[in-house]
Scaffold this active site. Structure first.
Site, PDB file in Angstrom:
ATOM      1  CD  GLU A  69      35.478  47.016  43.008  1.00  0.00           C
ATOM      2  OE1 GLU A  69      35.156  45.870  42.685  1.00  0.00           O
ATOM      3  OE2 GLU A  69      36.148  47.270  44.015  1.00  0.00           O
ATOM      4  CD  GLU A 115      36.076  44.895  50.801  1.00  0.00           C
ATOM      5  OE1 GLU A 115      37.083  44.164  50.699  1.00  0.00           O
ATOM      6  OE2 GLU A 115      34.979  44.615  50.284  1.00  0.00           O
ATOM      7  CG  HIS A 135      38.842  46.878  47.344  1.00  0.00           C
ATOM      8  ND1 HIS A 135      37.919  46.907  48.351  1.00  0.00           N
ATOM      9  CD2 HIS A 135      38.321  46.102  46.366  1.00  0.00           C
ATOM     10  CE1 HIS A 135      36.873  46.166  47.994  1.00  0.00           C
ATOM     11  NE2 HIS A 135      37.099  45.670  46.794  1.00  0.00           N
ATOM     12  N   GLY A 168      29.478  43.290  47.506  1.00  0.00           N
ATOM     13  CA  GLY A 168      29.098  42.262  48.479  1.00  0.00           C
ATOM     14  C   GLY A 168      27.649  42.336  48.922  1.00  0.00           C
ATOM     15  CB  SER A 183      26.797  42.453  43.305  1.00  0.00           C
ATOM     16  OG  SER A 183      26.864  42.638  44.720  1.00  0.00           O
ATOM     17  CG  ASN A 226      39.474  41.421  45.717  1.00  0.00           C
ATOM     18  OD1 ASN A 226      40.297  40.856  46.442  1.00  0.00           O
ATOM     19  ND2 ASN A 226      38.872  42.553  46.048  1.00  0.00           N
ATOM     20  N   GLY A 228      32.921  37.961  45.589  1.00  0.00           N
ATOM     21  CA  GLY A 228      32.267  36.721  46.030  1.00  0.00           C
ATOM     22  C   GLY A 228      32.165  35.641  44.955  1.00  0.00           C
ATOM     23  CE  LYS A 263      35.967  41.809  48.066  1.00  0.00           C
ATOM     24  NZ  LYS A 263      34.772  42.581  48.352  1.00  0.00           N
TER      25      LYS A 263
HETATM   26  P1  PGA Z   1      31.748  41.534  45.154  1.00  0.00           P
HETATM   27  O1  PGA Z   1      33.123  42.305  45.442  1.00  0.00           O
HETATM   28  O2  PGA Z   1      31.827  40.970  43.762  1.00  0.00           O
HETATM   29  O3  PGA Z   1      31.667  40.455  46.214  1.00  0.00           O
HETATM   30  O4  PGA Z   1      30.648  42.541  45.264  1.00  0.00           O
HETATM   31  C1  PGA Z   1      33.727  43.101  44.459  1.00  0.00           C
HETATM   32  C2  PGA Z   1      34.971  43.768  45.009  1.00  0.00           C
HETATM   33  O5  PGA Z   1      34.980  44.166  46.175  1.00  0.00           O
HETATM   34  O6  PGA Z   1      35.969  43.925  44.279  1.00  0.00           O
END
Ligand code: PGA
Length: 262
Positions: A176, A106, A104, A182, A222, A14, A244, A16
């Site tokens: 998640e 976010e 998601h 993140g 993460s 992803n 990330g 983003k």
């Molecule tokens: P992250 O994001 O691996 O940077 O923690 C995961 C996600 O939001 O799907």
């Protein structure tokens, strides 16, 4: 518990709101040099670029014969209409998109998407013959208050409302925990497994054991090369949703190759 061999692992990147279409093309090409035929025989891989990159990534995957699935991060629930700035599911289907992320955290937190809206998106994605990746997860406060499972089960029930069992069987659910996204904090493999098992049991209770045995459950938050194998080795974890660490070819490849780093 289901036989894990029935479910092909799915590692999803992803991206983003990162990478313009030139950078996206370069990343896909770098990944294609590092990811081997054995890798994609063992694991499904999807990449989820921003909308402006999707056509470029589609043509790069096709012309270079790169066996990754094309994904999107988001869509509207309607097929067309006066929704300035939005993108409709049939538009994504026409571009060869297979997997679309819905709900998601976010989108839920920053853009105020409700469970009801996310359910409409899940059904629209399925109606356009694409596969939803439905995200669920609790905040740190909810976890500390012992409310994590109740929160996740509520999101799941709402997100899967009016979805037929055979459709749920074809779907992906991403657990998640919001506090792990993140932040560099990952759920322990045991905690991640416990919640993914609870998700599978909830799907079994609402949509039957065939759906529970077939639905793929990803962990996200993460995920890094160093923790991918331990997470992926859990019986109810069938994949990873990676933010990330999917932005660099080397780290994303090492996650895709988790089985070599046991
Ligand atoms: P992250 O994001 O691996 O940077 O923690 C995961 C996600 O939001 O799907």
């Amino acid at each position: 518990m289901a036989d894990g061999n029935l479910r092909r692992p799915l590692i999803s990147g992803n991206w983003k709101m990162n990478l313009n279409h030139f950078e996206a093309m370069r990343l896909v090409q770098e990944l294609s040099y590092q990811v081997t035929r054995d890798d994609v025989d063992a694991v499904d891989v999807s990449v989820h670029p921003p909308f402006t990159d999707i056509r470029t990534v589609q043509t790069t995957l096709e012309s270079d014969r790169i066996p990754f699935f094309l994904g999107a991060q988001h869509c509207h629930s309607d097929a067309s209409g006066a929704f300035t700035g939005e993108v409709a599911p049939p538009m994504l289907a026409k571009l060869g998109v297979t997997y679309v992320i819905a709900g998601h955290s976010e989108r839920r937190e920053v853009f105020g998407e409700s469970d009801e809206l996310i359910n409409a998106k899940v059904r629209a994605i399925l109606a356009n013959e694409m596969v939803p990746i439905l995200c669920v997860g609790e905040t740190l406060d909810e976890r500390e208050a012992g409310e994590a499972q109740r929160k996740v089960e509520g999101q799941l029930a709402a997100g899967l409302a009016k979805v037929k069992p055979e459709q749920v069987a074809s779907m992906v659910i991403a657990y998640e925990p919001i506090w792990a996204i993140g932040t560099g904090r990952t759920a322990s493999a045991d905690d991640a497994q416990a919640m993914c098992q609870a998700v599978r049991e909830a799907v079994g209770a609402s949509h039957g054991s065939d759906a529970a045995d077939s639905v793929r459950i990803q962990y996200g938050g993460s995920v890094k090369p160093i923790n991918a194998a331990e997470l992926m080795n859990q019986p109810d974890i069938d994949g990873a949703l990676v933010g990330g660490a999917s932005l660099e070819a080397e780290s994303f490849t090492r996650i895709i190759q988790y089985r070599l780093h046991d």
